[in-house]
Design an enzyme around this catalytic site. Sequence first.
Site, short mmCIF file in Angstrom:
data_model
loop_
_atom_site.label_atom_id
_atom_site.label_comp_id
_atom_site.label_asym_id
_atom_site.label_seq_id
_atom_site.Cartn_x
_atom_site.Cartn_y
_atom_site.Cartn_z
N HIS A 453 0.83 -1.23 -0.02
CA HIS A 453 0.06 0.02 0.09
C HIS A 453 0.82 1.26 -0.07
O HIS A 453 0.49 2.28 -0.60
CB HIS A 453 -1.13 -0.03 1.29
CG HIS A 453 -2.08 -0.79 0.99
ND1 HIS A 453 -2.82 -1.59 1.96
CD2 HIS A 453 -2.71 -1.22 -0.18
CE1 HIS A 453 -3.74 -2.22 1.37
NE2 HIS A 453 -3.75 -1.92 0.06
N ARG A 560 -21.67 7.80 -20.32
CA ARG A 560 -22.13 6.58 -21.10
C ARG A 560 -23.07 5.82 -20.33
O ARG A 560 -22.96 4.94 -19.39
CB ARG A 560 -20.93 5.80 -21.41
CG ARG A 560 -19.71 6.10 -22.21
CD ARG A 560 -18.60 5.18 -22.36
NE ARG A 560 -17.83 5.51 -23.78
CZ ARG A 560 -16.60 6.10 -23.71
NH1 ARG A 560 -16.07 6.34 -22.39
NH2 ARG A 560 -15.85 6.35 -24.71
N ARG A 596 -25.45 11.14 -22.68
CA ARG A 596 -25.55 10.35 -24.14
C ARG A 596 -26.59 9.07 -23.87
O ARG A 596 -26.62 8.47 -22.97
CB ARG A 596 -24.16 9.62 -24.43
CG ARG A 596 -24.45 8.97 -25.81
CD ARG A 596 -23.14 8.25 -26.52
NE ARG A 596 -22.45 6.92 -25.58
CZ ARG A 596 -21.67 6.43 -25.76
NH1 ARG A 596 -20.89 6.83 -26.94
NH2 ARG A 596 -21.28 5.09 -25.27
N GLU A 695 -19.85 10.24 -35.32
CA GLU A 695 -18.92 8.94 -35.35
C GLU A 695 -19.11 7.96 -36.48
O GLU A 695 -18.40 7.35 -36.61
CB GLU A 695 -18.98 8.53 -34.04
CG GLU A 695 -20.49 8.07 -33.67
CD GLU A 695 -20.63 7.47 -32.25
OE1 GLU A 695 -19.52 7.07 -31.32
OE2 GLU A 695 -21.62 7.34 -31.83
N ASN A 718 -13.44 7.42 -31.84
CA ASN A 718 -13.13 5.78 -31.63
C ASN A 718 -14.01 5.08 -32.63
O ASN A 718 -13.48 4.39 -33.36
CB ASN A 718 -13.60 5.29 -30.37
CG ASN A 718 -13.20 5.94 -29.04
OD1 ASN A 718 -12.14 6.71 -29.04
ND2 ASN A 718 -13.62 6.07 -27.66
N ASP A 719 -15.16 5.51 -32.51
CA ASP A 719 -16.09 4.91 -33.72
C ASP A 719 -15.77 5.54 -35.19
O ASP A 719 -15.74 4.80 -36.15
CB ASP A 719 -17.55 5.10 -33.57
CG ASP A 719 -17.85 3.95 -32.56
OD1 ASP A 719 -17.39 2.85 -32.76
OD2 ASP A 719 -18.78 4.20 -31.73
N ARG A 729 -12.98 -1.71 -34.12
CA ARG A 729 -12.26 -1.52 -32.97
C ARG A 729 -11.67 -2.26 -31.84
O ARG A 729 -10.97 -2.07 -31.06
CB ARG A 729 -12.69 0.07 -32.56
CG ARG A 729 -14.06 -0.55 -31.74
CD ARG A 729 -14.83 0.82 -31.38
NE ARG A 729 -14.80 1.32 -30.14
CZ ARG A 729 -15.65 2.02 -29.50
NH1 ARG A 729 -16.16 2.78 -30.12
NH2 ARG A 729 -15.44 2.33 -28.15
N CYS A 766 -14.91 13.54 -27.88
CA CYS A 766 -15.01 12.86 -26.73
C CYS A 766 -14.49 11.43 -26.80
O CYS A 766 -14.53 10.72 -25.88
CB CYS A 766 -16.43 12.70 -26.26
SG CYS A 766 -17.85 11.76 -27.31
C1 PEP Z 1 -16.48 7.10 -29.63
O1 PEP Z 1 -16.90 6.31 -30.43
O2 PEP Z 1 -15.34 7.80 -29.64
C2 PEP Z 1 -17.24 7.24 -28.41
C3 PEP Z 1 -16.69 8.25 -27.36
O3 PEP Z 1 -17.97 6.43 -27.95
P1 PEP Z 1 -17.86 5.13 -27.36
O4 PEP Z 1 -16.48 4.82 -27.25
O5 PEP Z 1 -18.71 4.79 -26.30
O6 PEP Z 1 -18.35 4.19 -28.52
MG MG Z 2 -18.96 5.61 -30.13
#
Ligand code: PEP
Ligand code: MG
Length: 841
Positions: A453, A560, A596, A695, A718-719, A729, A766
């Site tokens: 710790h 989310r 969201r 996205e 991300n998407d 992904r 985001c």
């Molecule tokens: C994304 O797609 O960039 C996003 C923020 O949504 P998630 O990662 O929850 O699909």
């Molecule tokens: Mg997404």
Amino acid sequence: MIGIVIVSHSAKLAEGVVELARNMGGAELAIQAAGGLTTDDTTLGTDPILILNAIEHVYSEDGVIVLMDLGSAILSSEMALELLPEEKRSKIFLCEAPIVEGAIAAAVQARIGGSIQQVINEARGALMPKSTHLNIGVPEISQTQAASASHENHLSIQLTVKNTLGLHARPAARFVQAAGKFPQETILVSNLTTKKESVNAKSINNVITLGVRQGHQIEVTASGPNARAALDAIKILAENNFGDQEESAIAESVPSTAVISTSGEVSSLTGIAASGGIALGPAFLYRLAPTEIPEHHIENAEQEWEKLLESIAKTREEIETDRKSATNRTYHNTAAIFEAHLMFLEDEALLSPTREKVFKEKQNAALAWQTSVEKISAGFRNLEDAYLQARGKDVEDVGRQVLLHLLGINHAKFVMDIPGILIAADLTPAETSHFEPATVLGICTAFGGPTSHSAILARELGIPAVVGLGDKILALQNGQHIILDGENGKVFIDPAPEIINQYSIKADTLRQAKNKARLERAAPAVTRDGRTVEIAANIGSVAGAQVAVESGAEGVGLFRTEFLFLNRTSAPDEEEQYQTYRATAKALGGRPLIIRTLDAGGDKSIPYLNLEPEANPFLGWRAIRLCLTQPELFKTQLRAILRVAAEFPVKVMFPMIATLDELRRAKFLLAEAREELIARNEAYAEKLETGIMVEIPSVTQMADLFACEVDFFSIGTNDLTQYTFAADRTNPKVASLADACHPAVLRQIHHVVDAARANNIWVGVCGELAGNPDAIPILLGLGVSELSMSSPSIPGTKEIIRSWTVADAEKLASAALESESAESVRKLVKSTAPLNTNILD
Ligand code: PEP
Ligand code: MG
């Protein structure tokens, strides 16, 4: 899938076992609790009708296993069977396996599609890991495939297990699940380090019994048509730490080594890197004053016991204070460390033998207490598991605090007058929690490991540390010059001038940047020429909102909400959602919250929504597509959001919008939800800022039209990246293709920002790109006005923004748009960045 029923006299126990089993087997598991009596869930007992209903609930032609506690549970289960029609009865198996261990083993086997016989065998063998661990006769398990394995035509891989706790229950369950996805293959695993024989990789009991610890080498052998694919899947799982989220700062254990100079003196030592960063300074030896324990006997045991209880109470107050101090000074929930300490104070394993020594043997309280503490801590130290060994130090820590009170010794908190590197045999969390990074520049310990710790606290306090250096480090003199490299677990003693030079430069840059970022995390991110970028957090729960605020988030850019819908059997109703969103907004203390709407599907499967299996889930029925076809589910969420927005600064955004028609239909349902609240006379937000996640490339292409119909855009990189490169992904094989720093993604962001500007709406990012040090100045230069990321990235991101001017960032962004690859974009940033981006590492 095989059904599982848990019968217990206690409803709570049955529910608890189901919860544990689900944790191992996943939400899809067909498992049902049948505990207590139907009429009153607080009365202990078993009820055949309840059991019958549970069996019907999980019934499968493949079979149902019923695990029971004792006595009438067995009779009631037999009676329930009699109430079933003959053809179903033959599919139900009452199993004598232990209820908790059996349920977990059965769950894992059922989840991987095992037959009823395999599930029963796994449940029956479930005591084996425990028996092996405790060295008690090991029950035989049938069906171990080790013997039947063909050693011809097999493929094998060797892996090193990096998980801190080795292949303990959860990673072992994931390992078994991965192997179970290959029903035709025979897959065996052996522990090369301990030379334990191969066992069936599809059996949780077998795998746990291998006793795989951190650093052990395992060999996985597969034969059958898809043997290569099976090994690949297991390799990927191992590369991802078997699904465990390890603290990245914990380095692999390296045995302590010493380098001796020509003069015969130790010039450098290698231990275990426990907390990153570099420190240079004089050695400061920290030794605890030995405590003399009186040996006299006492007359009045009652009075002596009272003294002990008072000392425990004082220690409790101290621990509470330490806990508050740690909570205020660290990012994460380090308070839990002190909660464990509080529990030791109430532990009968300590109190009971002490009581006996005081009352029966008339020992003085200090001696009695210390003897019990030493016994318990020695018990921990003798365990094989490094993590549990480290808990022995915790017991000693608490024990010492009580002892000092008992002896009336005023243990002033440790102070270092001048900055230096602290050297100790080992440290307790309580000691470490008081260290100030301004004076304690670094920590070297002879013993202890990275999971102690005090190591965790050092990381949280941002103090570089190397542990496990061996007792040579204790031979140092006060004032000797030291360089501590917390990244590589190295300590240089009286180093040569060139090493000092090299490390001084590195250390200064890093330390200043990190400290500054941390101290200034609550201040806004303003560029050198005065533009403010809003820095927000991505969260998935109320607790996440608290961490966000503590990390300096100015709001939440992405909540989310799907996490609220996962791991349960039905969707949360409007009230539950309202309460959760309200609590989240409240935790943000007036900061904005972007909720969201449900983004289910893709890699987030929700069984009760009855989604059909799809060949390409990321291109399928997910997010807004699903919500638009389940308007009641969608409107329930929208009503909850509208109600919270009446009271707090809440915005809503729709995920995975691909067409204008979808957006319009979503807005129409939002309007309907509002009407429904009006009809119910419920408070709601008149105006709710409404945005979309950008996205899908169809939206970046048509951004000008979308911009006319929303209040904001939030780019989900991300998407967006996976759809831009047609690279799933979640598939590591194509991970290098899906690089969000690629100009193909940056150009789309550029296009979206332009369209938004023309329509006077704002744009945020985001996706993970928002917290990527290489991308931050480019996003700034492209004109993004909000960046939303995971909380730990916030202080460093703010600091990076502060180091740029908009003009320079714009130049960088233009050059990045003209680059030809993600790699060249990164090189460009590295060559122009005014700040060392390691600050975010
Ligand atoms: C994304 O797609 O960039 C996003 C923020 O949504 P998630 O990662 O929850 O699909
Ligand atoms: Mg997404």
